[in-house]
Motif scaffolding. Structure first.
Motif, PDB file in Angstrom:
ATOM      1  N   ARG A  28       2.938   8.357  -6.849  1.00 29.19           N
ATOM      2  CA  ARG A  28       2.751   7.780  -8.200  1.00 29.19           C
ATOM      3  C   ARG A  28       1.230   7.216  -8.445  1.00 29.19           C
ATOM      4  O   ARG A  28       0.841   6.594  -7.102  1.00 29.19           O
ATOM      5  CB  ARG A  28       3.868   6.769  -8.204  1.00 29.19           C
ATOM      6  CG  ARG A  28       5.186   7.306  -8.827  1.00 29.19           C
ATOM      7  CD  ARG A  28       5.967   6.097  -8.589  1.00 29.19           C
ATOM      8  NE  ARG A  28       5.899   4.800  -9.687  1.00 29.19           N
ATOM      9  CZ  ARG A  28       6.882   4.028  -9.638  1.00 29.19           C
ATOM     10  NH1 ARG A  28       7.800   3.944  -8.836  1.00 29.19           N
ATOM     11  NH2 ARG A  28       6.484   3.022 -10.567  1.00 29.19           N
ATOM     12  N   LYS A  31      -2.294   4.908 -13.334  1.00 29.99           N
ATOM     13  CA  LYS A  31      -3.464   4.960 -13.976  1.00 29.99           C
ATOM     14  C   LYS A  31      -3.462   5.901 -15.014  1.00 29.99           C
ATOM     15  O   LYS A  31      -2.352   6.780 -15.437  1.00 29.99           O
ATOM     16  CB  LYS A  31      -4.539   6.005 -12.984  1.00 29.99           C
ATOM     17  CG  LYS A  31      -5.149   5.139 -11.882  1.00 29.99           C
ATOM     18  CD  LYS A  31      -6.291   4.383 -12.098  1.00 29.99           C
ATOM     19  CE  LYS A  31      -6.928   3.990 -11.120  1.00 29.99           C
ATOM     20  NZ  LYS A  31      -6.325   2.671 -10.796  1.00 29.99           N
ATOM     21  N   GLY A  55      -6.211  -2.683  -4.420  1.00 33.48           N
ATOM     22  CA  GLY A  55      -4.896  -2.146  -4.939  1.00 33.48           C
ATOM     23  C   GLY A  55      -4.636  -1.001  -4.660  1.00 33.48           C
ATOM     24  O   GLY A  55      -4.949   0.080  -5.393  1.00 33.48           O
ATOM     25  N   THR A  56      -3.647  -0.701  -3.498  1.00 35.10           N
ATOM     26  CA  THR A  56      -3.563   0.829  -3.237  1.00 35.10           C
ATOM     27  C   THR A  56      -2.410   1.017  -3.965  1.00 35.10           C
ATOM     28  O   THR A  56      -1.918   2.204  -4.524  1.00 35.10           O
ATOM     29  CB  THR A  56      -3.101   0.826  -1.991  1.00 35.10           C
ATOM     30  OG1 THR A  56      -4.266   0.283  -1.105  1.00 35.10           O
ATOM     31  CG2 THR A  56      -3.024   2.163  -1.141  1.00 35.10           C
ATOM     32  N   ASP A  82      -4.924  -3.361   0.125  1.00 33.37           N
ATOM     33  CA  ASP A  82      -3.991  -3.851  -0.397  1.00 33.37           C
ATOM     34  C   ASP A  82      -3.271  -5.062   0.452  1.00 33.37           C
ATOM     35  O   ASP A  82      -3.414  -4.641   1.852  1.00 33.37           O
ATOM     36  CB  ASP A  82      -2.742  -2.809  -0.903  1.00 33.37           C
ATOM     37  CG  ASP A  82      -1.916  -3.457  -1.809  1.00 33.37           C
ATOM     38  OD1 ASP A  82      -1.304  -4.154  -1.538  1.00 33.37           O
ATOM     39  OD2 ASP A  82      -1.737  -2.521  -2.921  1.00 33.37           O
ATOM     40  N   ASP A  84      -0.179  -5.454   0.482  1.00 28.54           N
ATOM     41  CA  ASP A  84       1.130  -5.144   0.998  1.00 28.54           C
ATOM     42  C   ASP A  84       1.264  -3.603   1.048  1.00 28.54           C
ATOM     43  O   ASP A  84       0.928  -2.849  -0.296  1.00 28.54           O
ATOM     44  CB  ASP A  84       1.870  -5.979  -0.203  1.00 28.54           C
ATOM     45  CG  ASP A  84       3.601  -5.338  -0.078  1.00 28.54           C
ATOM     46  OD1 ASP A  84       4.036  -4.593   1.048  1.00 28.54           O
ATOM     47  OD2 ASP A  84       4.519  -5.222  -1.183  1.00 28.54           O
ATOM     48  N   GLY A 101      -4.563  -6.779   3.366  1.00 26.85           N
ATOM     49  CA  GLY A 101      -5.279  -8.007   3.549  1.00 26.85           C
ATOM     50  C   GLY A 101      -5.436  -8.284   1.965  1.00 26.85           C
ATOM     51  O   GLY A 101      -5.503  -7.257   1.175  1.00 26.85           O
ATOM     52  N   ASP A 128      -8.259  -2.916  -8.690  1.00 27.27           N
ATOM     53  CA  ASP A 128      -7.262  -2.929  -9.427  1.00 27.27           C
ATOM     54  C   ASP A 128      -5.999  -3.384  -8.513  1.00 27.27           C
ATOM     55  O   ASP A 128      -5.003  -2.752  -8.253  1.00 27.27           O
ATOM     56  CB  ASP A 128      -6.967  -1.355  -9.629  1.00 27.27           C
ATOM     57  CG  ASP A 128      -5.686  -0.773 -10.299  1.00 27.27           C
ATOM     58  OD1 ASP A 128      -5.058  -1.680 -11.092  1.00 27.27           O
ATOM     59  OD2 ASP A 128      -5.256   0.419  -9.981  1.00 27.27           O
TER      60      ASP A 128
HETATM   61  C1  SAM Z   1      -1.887  -1.986 -10.041  1.00 25.63           C
HETATM   62  S1  SAM Z   1      -1.305  -1.773  -8.314  1.00 25.63           S
HETATM   63  C2  SAM Z   1      -2.482  -0.685  -7.714  1.00 25.63           C
HETATM   64  C3  SAM Z   1      -2.282   0.560  -8.403  1.00 25.63           C
HETATM   65  C4  SAM Z   1      -3.057   1.739  -7.578  1.00 25.63           C
HETATM   66  N1  SAM Z   1      -4.738   1.559  -7.448  1.00 25.63           N
HETATM   67  C5  SAM Z   1      -2.930   2.899  -8.500  1.00 25.63           C
HETATM   68  O1  SAM Z   1      -3.605   3.316  -9.520  1.00 25.63           O
HETATM   69  O2  SAM Z   1      -2.037   3.723  -8.198  1.00 25.63           O
HETATM   70  C6  SAM Z   1      -1.769  -3.107  -7.679  1.00 25.63           C
HETATM   71  C7  SAM Z   1      -1.564  -3.540  -6.189  1.00 25.63           C
HETATM   72  O3  SAM Z   1      -2.377  -4.712  -5.840  1.00 25.63           O
HETATM   73  C8  SAM Z   1      -1.792  -5.321  -4.835  1.00 25.63           C
HETATM   74  N2  SAM Z   1      -2.403  -6.638  -4.591  1.00 25.63           N
HETATM   75  C9  SAM Z   1      -1.763  -7.815  -5.441  1.00 25.63           C
HETATM   76  N3  SAM Z   1      -2.535  -8.816  -4.813  1.00 25.63           N
HETATM   77  C10 SAM Z   1      -3.459  -8.259  -3.994  1.00 25.63           C
HETATM   78  C11 SAM Z   1      -4.545  -9.153  -3.367  1.00 25.63           C
HETATM   79  N4  SAM Z   1      -4.750 -10.561  -3.316  1.00 25.63           N
HETATM   80  N5  SAM Z   1      -5.172  -8.343  -2.464  1.00 25.63           N
HETATM   81  C12 SAM Z   1      -5.114  -6.945  -2.424  1.00 25.63           C
HETATM   82  N6  SAM Z   1      -4.084  -6.333  -3.165  1.00 25.63           N
HETATM   83  C13 SAM Z   1      -3.406  -6.907  -3.828  1.00 25.63           C
HETATM   84  C14 SAM Z   1      -0.379  -5.331  -4.893  1.00 25.63           C
HETATM   85  O4  SAM Z   1       0.452  -5.224  -3.644  1.00 25.63           O
HETATM   86  C15 SAM Z   1      -0.291  -3.724  -5.753  1.00 25.63           C
HETATM   87  O5  SAM Z   1       0.030  -2.851  -4.626  1.00 25.63           O
END
Ligand code: SAM
Length: 211
Positions: A28, A31, A55-56, A82, A84, A101, A128
């Protein structure tokens, strides 16, 4: 064609939740397909060597970017951050360096700087992660100084807070970019031609080249 037609189309796409169920090689990715096409064009047009993604989530966008990058630069890496990793669909990939982180932590910028080294070539930075205005502004303030002239910046999901979707969201990436550009008017060139190439985008006010 009027902007309203694109906005109506994007609103349909967003509200149908299609973006939540879009896959690359079975993984998934959250995007918009027209943006994905732009990203691979940017990798080649700007001769990008390495990518940083905040944001992974499931890892679909990292996988896509790494596949495209490996054709352009076989030594290139995607550094994907990410807070998490519980939803990531795979654990390891030879061309992706996953970092756990916060992307708004200065130590993370130092870590990535060290991993990349001085000869990092041209970078594409894609923000992202958390789409609140506060977080994106912090990311911009931390990461843009890391960029060098000619590097590319994408700020994802400026579409929320009524641009044109999710009017109830509150200030998000679009507003963070506006604040950043007012504070630092001389750092970035808005690549509007690229941003509007396919009419609709999930990243309005989000395509920039570092001056
Ligand atoms: C929109 S999703 C990323 C989607 C991915 N890039 C994709 O297109 O498939 C946002 C992600 O950002 C992460 N996130 C939220 N706060 C964050 C932070 N402070 N630092 C890094 N990642 C973070 C969330 O855990 C989530 O997995």
């Amino acid at each position: 064609m009027s902007q309203k037609i694109w906005d109506d189309y994007f609103q349909w796409y967003y509200e149908a939740n299609t973006w939540k169920f879009t896959f690359y090689r079975g993984v998934r990715t959250l995007k918009f397909p027209a943006d994905m096409w732009n990203y691979q064009e940017i990798l080649f047009e700007h001769a990008i060597d390495n990518v940083i993604e905040t944001g992974t989530r499931h890892g679909g966008s990292a996988l896509y970017l790494s596949d495209m990058l490996s054709v352009r630069n076989p030594n290139g890496r995607v550094y994907s951050i990410d807070i998490d990793d519980s939803e990531r669909a795979y654990s390891n990939h030879p061309n992706i360096h996953f970092l756990i982180g916060s992307s708004a932590d200065e130590a993370m910028v130092h870590r990535v700087t060290q991993l990349m080294g001085e000869n990092r070539g041209k970078i594409m930075l894609m923000l992202d992660s958390d789409h609140s205005c506060e977080h994106v502004l912090k990311e911009l303030e931390l990461w843009v100084p890391f960029l060098r002239s000619g590097d590319y910046l994408i700020v994802e999901d400026g579409c929320v807070n009524g641009h044109p979707v999710r009017k109830e969201h509150g200030p998000g990436p679009w507003e963070a970019v506006e604040i950043f550009l007012k504070k630092f008017p001389d750092l970035l060139v808005h690549d509007r031609v690229r941003e509007t190439k396919f009419g609709a985008t999930a990243a309005p006010n989000g395509y920039f080249i570092r001056k």
